[in-house]
Design a protein around this motif. Sequence first.
Motif, mmCIF file in Angstrom:
data_model
loop_
_atom_site.group_PDB
_atom_site.id
_atom_site.type_symbol
_atom_site.label_atom_id
_atom_site.label_comp_id
_atom_site.label_asym_id
_atom_site.label_seq_id
_atom_site.Cartn_x
_atom_site.Cartn_y
_atom_site.Cartn_z
ATOM 1 N N LEU A 144 0.849 -1.196 0.000
ATOM 2 C CA LEU A 144 0.000 0.000 0.000
ATOM 3 C C LEU A 144 0.882 1.242 0.000
ATOM 4 O O LEU A 144 1.888 1.308 0.693
ATOM 5 N N GLY A 145 0.437 2.268 -0.718
ATOM 6 C CA GLY A 145 1.252 3.473 -0.872
ATOM 7 C C GLY A 145 2.351 3.225 -1.876
ATOM 8 O O GLY A 145 2.539 2.090 -2.335
ATOM 9 N N THR A 146 3.055 4.288 -2.256
ATOM 10 C CA THR A 146 4.151 4.087 -3.194
ATOM 11 C C THR A 146 5.190 5.205 -3.145
ATOM 12 O O THR A 146 4.873 6.343 -2.806
ATOM 13 N N PHE A 147 6.402 4.835 -3.508
ATOM 14 C CA PHE A 147 7.525 5.738 -3.646
ATOM 15 C C PHE A 147 7.461 6.515 -4.951
ATOM 16 O O PHE A 147 8.267 7.405 -5.184
ATOM 17 N N CYS A 148 6.488 6.166 -5.819
ATOM 18 C CA CYS A 148 6.529 6.707 -7.182
ATOM 19 C C CYS A 148 6.253 8.199 -7.237
ATOM 20 O O CYS A 148 6.713 8.881 -8.142
ATOM 21 N N HIS A 149 5.484 8.695 -6.291
ATOM 22 C CA HIS A 149 5.302 10.145 -6.190
ATOM 23 C C HIS A 149 5.159 10.495 -4.724
ATOM 24 O O HIS A 149 4.505 9.790 -3.978
ATOM 25 N N TRP A 150 5.767 11.619 -4.334
ATOM 26 C CA TRP A 150 5.863 11.929 -2.905
ATOM 27 C C TRP A 150 4.512 11.891 -2.198
ATOM 28 O O TRP A 150 4.416 11.418 -1.052
ATOM 29 N N ASP A 151 3.457 12.362 -2.846
ATOM 30 C CA ASP A 151 2.187 12.485 -2.136
ATOM 31 C C ASP A 151 1.388 11.189 -2.114
ATOM 32 O O ASP A 151 0.243 11.179 -1.664
ATOM 33 N N LYS A 152 2.001 10.105 -2.598
ATOM 34 C CA LYS A 152 1.357 8.796 -2.507
ATOM 35 C C LYS A 152 2.061 7.886 -1.509
ATOM 36 O O LYS A 152 1.678 6.722 -1.374
ATOM 37 N N ARG A 153 3.075 8.397 -0.844
ATOM 38 C CA ARG A 153 3.720 7.605 0.204
ATOM 39 C C ARG A 153 2.743 7.468 1.362
ATOM 40 O O ARG A 153 2.281 8.462 1.914
ATOM 41 N N ASP A 179 3.138 6.424 4.438
ATOM 42 C CA ASP A 179 3.562 6.925 5.744
ATOM 43 C C ASP A 179 3.408 8.447 5.809
ATOM 44 O O ASP A 179 2.960 8.993 6.827
ATOM 45 N N GLU A 186 8.781 0.911 4.226
ATOM 46 C CA GLU A 186 10.060 1.105 3.542
ATOM 47 C C GLU A 186 9.768 1.823 2.230
ATOM 48 O O GLU A 186 8.960 1.350 1.435
ATOM 49 N N GLY A 187 10.408 2.963 2.042
ATOM 50 C CA GLY A 187 10.187 3.708 0.804
ATOM 51 C C GLY A 187 8.757 4.198 0.654
ATOM 52 O O GLY A 187 8.275 4.388 -0.460
ATOM 53 N N ILE A 228 6.090 2.597 1.217
ATOM 54 C CA ILE A 228 5.163 1.484 0.987
ATOM 55 C C ILE A 228 5.056 0.635 2.236
ATOM 56 O O ILE A 228 6.047 0.433 2.936
ATOM 57 N N ALA A 274 12.697 0.364 -0.521
ATOM 58 C CA ALA A 274 11.412 -0.032 -1.098
ATOM 59 C C ALA A 274 11.516 -1.335 -1.892
ATOM 60 O O ALA A 274 10.500 -1.847 -2.380
ATOM 61 N N ARG A 281 13.350 4.445 -9.364
ATOM 62 C CA ARG A 281 12.477 5.568 -9.007
ATOM 63 C C ARG A 281 12.545 5.832 -7.509
ATOM 64 O O ARG A 281 12.395 6.973 -7.064
ATOM 65 N N PHE A 311 3.514 16.505 5.949
ATOM 66 C CA PHE A 311 3.256 15.619 4.807
ATOM 67 C C PHE A 311 4.460 15.647 3.863
ATOM 68 O O PHE A 311 5.044 14.603 3.522
#
Lengths: 374, 374, 374, 374
Positions: free
Chosen positions: A215-224, A226, A281-282, A284, B98, B117, B231
């Motif tokens: 869940l979440g992602t490192f791919c764009h900052w606002d989708k992390r 945590d 981590e990252g 996610i 990640a 990424r 954030f």
Amino acid sequence: MLRYLTAGESHAKQLIAILDGIPAGIKIDATQINIELARRQLGFGRGERMSIEKDEVIILSGVRNGHTLGSPIALSIANKDSSIDRLAGITRPRPGHADLAGALKYDHHDIRNVLERASARNTATTVAIGTVAKILLKNFSISTHSLVTKIGTVEAKIDRSSYKKMISLAEKSPLRCPDKASEKKMIKEITSAKSKNDTIGGIFEVIALGVPAGLGTFCHWDKRLDARIAFGVMAIPAIKGIEFGLGFGYSDKYGTKVHDEIFFSKQKGFYRKTNNSGGFEGGISTGEPIILRAIMKPISTTRNPLHSVDIKTKKEVLATFERSDICAVPAAGVVAEAVVALEVASAFLEKFGGDSLKESERNYKNYLQQIAKF
Amino acid sequence: MLRYLTAGESHAKQLIAILDGIPAGIKIDATQINIELARRQLGFGRGERMSIEKDEVIILSGVRNGHTLGSPIALSIANKDSSIDRLAGITRPRPGHADLAGALKYDHHDIRNVLERASARNTATTVAIGTVAKILLKNFSISTHSLVTKIGTVEAKIDRSSYKKMISLAEKSPLRCPDKASEKKMIKEITSAKSKNDTIGGIFEVIALGVPAGLGTFCHWDKRLDARIAFGVMAIPAIKGIEFGLGFGYSDKYGTKVHDEIFFSKQKGFYRKTNNSGGFEGGISTGEPIILRAIMKPISTTRNPLHSVDIKTKKEVLATFERSDICAVPAAGVVAEAVVALEVASAFLEKFGGDSLKESERNYKNYLQQIAKF
Amino acid sequence: MLRYLTAGESHAKQLIAILDGIPAGIKIDATQINIELARRQLGFGRGERMSIEKDEVIILSGVRNGHTLGSPIALSIANKDSSIDRLAGITRPRPGHADLAGALKYDHHDIRNVLERASARNTATTVAIGTVAKILLKNFSISTHSLVTKIGTVEAKIDRSSYKKMISLAEKSPLRCPDKASEKKMIKEITSAKSKNDTIGGIFEVIALGVPAGLGTFCHWDKRLDARIAFGVMAIPAIKGIEFGLGFGYSDKYGTKVHDEIFFSKQKGFYRKTNNSGGFEGGISTGEPIILRAIMKPISTTRNPLHSVDIKTKKEVLATFERSDICAVPAAGVVAEAVVALEVASAFLEKFGGDSLKESERNYKNYLQQIAKF
Amino acid sequence: MLRYLTAGESHAKQLIAILDGIPAGIKIDATQINIELARRQLGFGRGERMSIEKDEVIILSGVRNGHTLGSPIALSIANKDSSIDRLAGITRPRPGHADLAGALKYDHHDIRNVLERASARNTATTVAIGTVAKILLKNFSISTHSLVTKIGTVEAKIDRSSYKKMISLAEKSPLRCPDKASEKKMIKEITSAKSKNDTIGGIFEVIALGVPAGLGTFCHWDKRLDARIAFGVMAIPAIKGIEFGLGFGYSDKYGTKVHDEIFFSKQKGFYRKTNNSGGFEGGISTGEPIILRAIMKPISTTRNPLHSVDIKTKKEVLATFERSDICAVPAAGVVAEAVVALEVASAFLEKFGGDSLKESERNYKNYLQQIAKF
């Protein structure tokens, strides 16, 4: 995508929230929400208002015969005291509150216009819609919990061998503290603050169990995820800091001592023996429990009032005193559970989609199989 | 409203960012951005890549003859090494990164597809667009700065009598630490970690000066400026905690000892003698400096590799080693300056509007007069 | 959730777009995008610039070895003429363009600062990222197409017995018109307008095939897929109207004559014999083809210039002439295909989720089974 | 930035809306909203429900002593009939409605679960919050109006010499049609449709007066104000097309005949003698009135029912009949006024900012001076 708006003032008719994006077919009833609202109102150290208000939610829309429709869910909580129009004006801003900055921003010359919305009373709506997120997540065996780890200078010594036990002990404690011995000292700390007409802060922990990896992602900052959780928790009134896993303790050890090594077994798949990362981590989720701690400052309304300035006369005065609590850390933890549930649910629905519970369940189950066979 | 997207992988052709919402008529040139990019690359403890890459931005759009047009600003930073397609596959996930959760989420069986990424390299774009926000804010005498307060177990003793001096000392230090004595010990700490093939974390502080009272609001949780800053800062890779003002120290004292009392003088208007709140009450800026601290965990890539599992064979292995730093806390501080600038600029434009610098300036000046006469 | 930003001016170095939210594992290469870019540049009636620029995209990020990574995709299209800084200033606003309102809004006293971004040249980025959406959708047998139904006063008579044939004929026509006879008259219409130094508009149609029932929703206004498509199409420069299905013809008949009756067969499941609705009921896709038409006004830059006022001298003048087309309706249709693909893809990913093509495919396939067995 | 969520089903307890972003200090009372709600319920051709419900709004929050606080405004409209839980299930989907596609999407096997939210009843909340936007705009002398131009095949002949007169005549007409002669024929058309147990659609026009030049922008597609308005209007149930200014008529003339030439006088500043553009060039408001038209299809619920299929038995059946209107075009126009007000207000606040009416007014006044002196 889950989104929501809340509205309401401390002495308005009602507090209102609308939550959009919950799939159809989820069993829900007001009782579940009321239980959470009651949990928010408990806790040693709460003031008089808590005995006035016994919050009860009304589900206004989005549900039919006890099941969600897929349409926006509107929730209402009545304020027993709804005298907002008649309440006296206030001109002596309270340090620590939004009073002064709020008055300047909105050009309000009566501070009542600020504090009515800035009140922590409004976290009731957060808990209400957060409970809907909790109910959604329960269908996927995901849950969020909280406990108190510090009040004033008293730090709990928590036996961390079992999450289940920690959570169960916290649930039975008037301070939501799983350590009986510390609990006693904490109560003393609060009583002592009260006797001095003062207030006191502390630290709570939120634990989310059952969150899958991914869940979440490192791919764009606002989708992390945590960072999104930090956003939500820091937005709870009076919260001044947040940390995940080892948090501020991370600088005390070398990298090789703190990163959670990776293991594999046929039963568990990939797993960790430690969880210093607090489940991320990252940005996610790793599949381990999410663990965060947040600090709540002492309540800003003190019976022994602070130095201030009258905004009309510009004369030195003592700040206004409004009915308040001595310590609300356990309640803040309950609010944070709701916030974390909302953010996890949002990331969950982004990844798994689904307009009906059946569809989301099917997608989720197949993903779990995918990573089991990875 | 300011919004932006970034793109790019560590070994892709370029890193790219688009920033939308900057008013027209602001003087800007690539040199200013390059200075900030260079600041991000400095710092004792950085690895080899920092000497390979000397980042240079190209302003691709949104600017004509050195002034913003009001249209989206696209920035590009070339990667000297853009061999992403040819780089070898990776199957041994690194704890702390990640790598594993990313592989599971995206069903990537080559971890290179994740780490390209997830790399901190991508914070270069954050700094680039953050610099545009800094340039905007400079027109209103608002600025953001950073310094390092802790590396490993070494905590700086900072003379806080003058922000100007603190910042200037930090700027001259290879570790961005204003305390010379601690700096030496920190360098030793890093050297020692390096000699052990290990990595080390630490704490940095961000200071924003000149922010007026009234940015952000308590009216809705997601508009609280402190929460929005949290954030952004928590979304910087490797950040595991953040606190404002007294932060986690808030629980050690009573309410009457920590809330910042309010004073007034004809010259200054309303003001405070303390700033325990770190510049925020109720999610709104108070007019005092914004002060936050964040913890960066030790770099996750360790030369002395950690235990892992090969995602193909499921056999126990040592984690992959990719070229990396020993300590990047000073750099993380520079990235955080950029993030804070973006969030402050966003809240600033929300409140003051304006499609040209002239219009925003006029609106801002009139607001300052309004609160001076409040 | 799919989101994107575009940047670029008509004579800036490059046009840039970032598209975030595309799942990992999708095969993609620049050639596919270049084909669509070329389709945008074709069409009888285009001006000189079309022969200068032969657009070629560079995929800057988000793709490795020809497959998407799940990370944001950045696309760049170079401008052959990137003389923006040196181009002469303009003070005579052109009626029909953003020139005057843009100058007032941004306080630009050189209209060049407006028209560089307001140029239809920037639709190249829309086509570029729209092609990525098209490629995604192709994996699910969903496609978008366009054709021209009217140029000036010439209305095509289209044989609607086969979508496949209509589309194939349009693709072969220099005006994207499937009706050969009308095509000739349209060419005459354009030639005639050109000879009079004038410009001419027209109507195009977009058809989306393979869209399943259930995208978009009535549950909140901003999630209605038809409305979102209208948003995107109306945002294409020079578009002044849009209609779905019978559109403005809906008022000519009674309700019982226009609503698409519902049928069922074991092979097809639920289906319709008519598609007056253009594929939407209540903002949700019905499973029938999406059909919309949009009107493009005549190009605003006319060689025979219109009356205007110099913004410096305030004297009456003739509007500036910038290099331009006579008629660009076929191109606008190609841009609209891209826009529709983006909106359909966005609603698709919202419903079906998925971080890898495999995951999205699995979720989609299972949904199709669900509704087949409904 | 203005944002809002609505909730509610046709037979739920209440309809609810939350509107966030309205500045403080605006005078507002429920009566103004009730007047607009009543306007929505009027119009020749409405069904029985309109006499059951006489909508009355309750302002639940965001207002104190008749003035906005700056906090979110929650509005509630009670449903007199709130029997949603007890209402009988439905299995015969109505062509033209969301019934079938909604059932498939959400896996609802009782269509009641779809039509309760998909009902046009929910536009009452749109009107309620749109009225708040109207009240805001009134402070800046901006207003939105509607009139009916076509019912069935009857097209009004409207004297367009005075907006004021057109609007005033429309306001007095039971069909909101300013042309008395056509009104009579329209009533006949509706009566005739009713006698045949059928329904009928038509076209309405929205006019926004007082909108300054410079709202919205060409700089990014989703900030074009015309496109945003199209988004909102197309999202009103049963709307199948929209056009601005000349709209679909734009292709009948050459460019030099349709673009609005630019003039200047000391009194008026820049102005136009025509307004073919409907108030927009390049997505920005020109300062001329905004003029749009939209087509509403015939009501989908017909007493003379259409062919359908029972979703349980899969047998051929006649569609369900639910209480309904014959023609609701005048009401749709009133809803569209509200939608346009919301979008104009949103673009207004984005450009001018302001947290108090005083601040927004000051910023606006200074901008008007800026463009007057341009």
